[in-house]
Scaffold this motif. Structure first.
Motif: not given
Ligand SMILES: Cc1cc2nc3c(=O)[nH]c(=O)nc-3n(C[C@H](O)[C@H](O)[C@H](O)COP(=O)(O)OP(=O)(O)OC[C@H]3O[C@@H](n4cnc5c(N)ncnc54)[C@H](O)[C@@H]3O)c2cc1C
Length: 395
Positions: A222, A225, A228-229
């Protein structure tokens, strides 16, 4: 992907110029031992037992593996290493590696020690970053409970608040001193509360530049992601994102826990998938360099080389302060010293602490350096190449 190298990592003369012949021979001996899983495991078992039984093994450990992988037992004792690295334009990241604090008093003592590393780093170009591990500041079981959203007793609430206050003291001082601080990443089942607190600190202290850095373990499926978050949140709240990128050190523990608890293993299914995620993460950070500062914590030559290529593509100078490379003391000197010689920003984690309390750190280094893990044969090849080169140059 094939890349054209910017830096040559196989120059062993540069890699080991900071080591005397005697030190290099000792390094050869140490890596020859850890290269054999059986001998390595007997040696670490004997060392642990010897210390537990108060046998006189401390001197032997100190003169061998400890001296190779650590700066000393205290900040003062680490001074020689700080100076030596600095002569070769390699910075020091003092890493208080004593493990085993379990009480509130112990967590307070660790906090004070980390604050001392900040005092030492203040205005000191030889110490460009500081670091801490959250499990030195709070009970692991409490972090596990917080992550799994179990209800907490009032005592536990108070203990968690103390953890918050300790982290806040460290980050506030880092901000006052203008010294970046990195929060190490740990097991996935305790990482969420560490992340939340770290982002709270970033929001507060990363307004002008990246002072607080979170760590991204790219072996987690994960994590790209998550990265990026984190970037989108930083953009939304208008702060700088400090990223320390690593592959991740706890792969076996993660697999064991996932199997025991019956959830899918959070780690990528192969080394190639981890490598791909790591390299994509590097590209993402460089693409977003206006907001992201990056510390690439890796011994992987391809990734380090790839990052220099990305910097070149983005017309970044090697010494652009937004990108740093870091390796552990006693490992991958060929990357550290050749990168530094080429003008890149490089620092080494310099672990320190009492020998008995640094043992878990040393055991992790021994196990990741066995021939099974593959790192030690790389180190041994380099060390032997340099020993041969020195011998030939004298004859
Ligand atoms: C400066 C620095 C700081 C660090 N800080 C942290 C930290 O805060 N938290 C932390 O967890 N680790 C940390 N580490 C350790 C790091 O996560 C790695 O364990 C170590 O650096 C080895 O990875 P590598 O990138 O150097 O290279 P490599 O030797 O190329 O990669 C080895 C790594 O690849 C991954 N891997 C290996 N086999 C597989 C497989 N079959 N499937 C999936 N993945 C695989 C594992 O992560 C393994 O450690 C740090 C390392 C450095 C150099």
């Amino acid at each position: 992907m094939h890349i054209q190298p910017n830096v040559h990592f196989d120059d062993t003369e540069v890699a080991f110029s900071y080591k005397s012949d005697k030190e290099l021979k000792k390094a050869n001996f140490i890596f020859s031992i850890v290269n054999h899983p059986a001998i390595s495991s007997v040696a670490t078992g004997l060392a642990k037992a010897g210390l537990a039984l108060h046998l006189p093994v401390k001197g032997l450990i100190k003169a061998t593996v400890f001296e190779h992988f650590c700066g000393g037992e205290t900040i003062d004792q680490s001074e020689r290493t700080i100076q030596t690295l600095s002569r070769f334009h390699v910075g020091t990241i003092l890493d208080f590696s004593a493990e085993g604090a379990h009480t509130e008093e112990g967590f307070d003592r660790t906090t004070e020690e980390i604050l001392k590393t900040l005092d030492k780093a203040k205005g000191n170009p030889s110490i460009p970053f500081t670091v801490f591990k959250s499990t030195g500041l709070v009970n692991i079981d409490l972090l596990t409970k917080v992550q799994s959203k179990e209800s907490l007793s009032s005592e536990e609430h108070e203990a968690f608040q103390h953890f918050h206050d300790r982290v806040e003291r460290i980050c506030k001082k880092a901000h006052e001193y203008n010294v970046p601080v990195m929060v190490d990443a740990e097991d996935s089942w305790i990482q969420n509360p560490i992340d939340e607190l770290t982002y709270e600190m970033m929001k507060k202290y990363n307004q002008q530049r990246a002072i607080v850095f979170n760590t991204y373990q790219m072996y987690r499926r994960d994590m790209l992601d998550n990265l990026r978050n984190a970037y989108h949140t930083a953009t939304m709240h208008n702060y700088f994102l400090g990223v320390k990128m690593v592959r991740g050190a706890y792969m076996e523990k993660e697999a064991e826990s996932a199997e025991k608890m019956g959830y899918p293993n959070p780690i990528h299914p192969s080394k190639e998938a981890t490598d791909d995620s790591f390299n994509k993460g590097l590209a993402f950070c460089v693409d977003n360099k206006q907001r992201v500062s990056l510390m690439c914590g890796s011994h992987n030559e391809y990734s380090n080389q790839y990052l220099t290529v990305l910097m070149g593509k983005h017309s970044m100078k090697p010494n652009d302060q937004r990108v740093w490379f870091a390796q552990l003391l006693g490992m991958s000197d060929n990357s550290s010293f050749n990168l530094a010689k080429a003008g890149y920003n490089v620092a080494k984690y310099v672990p320190y602490g009492p020998v008995e309390l640094v043992m878990p750190y040393l055991i992790r280094r021994a196990s990741e350096n066995t021939s099974v893990a593959g790192q030690s044969s790389r180190e041994l090849t380099m060390i032997r190449k340099e020993l041969a080169r020195r011998k030939n140059s004298k004859s």
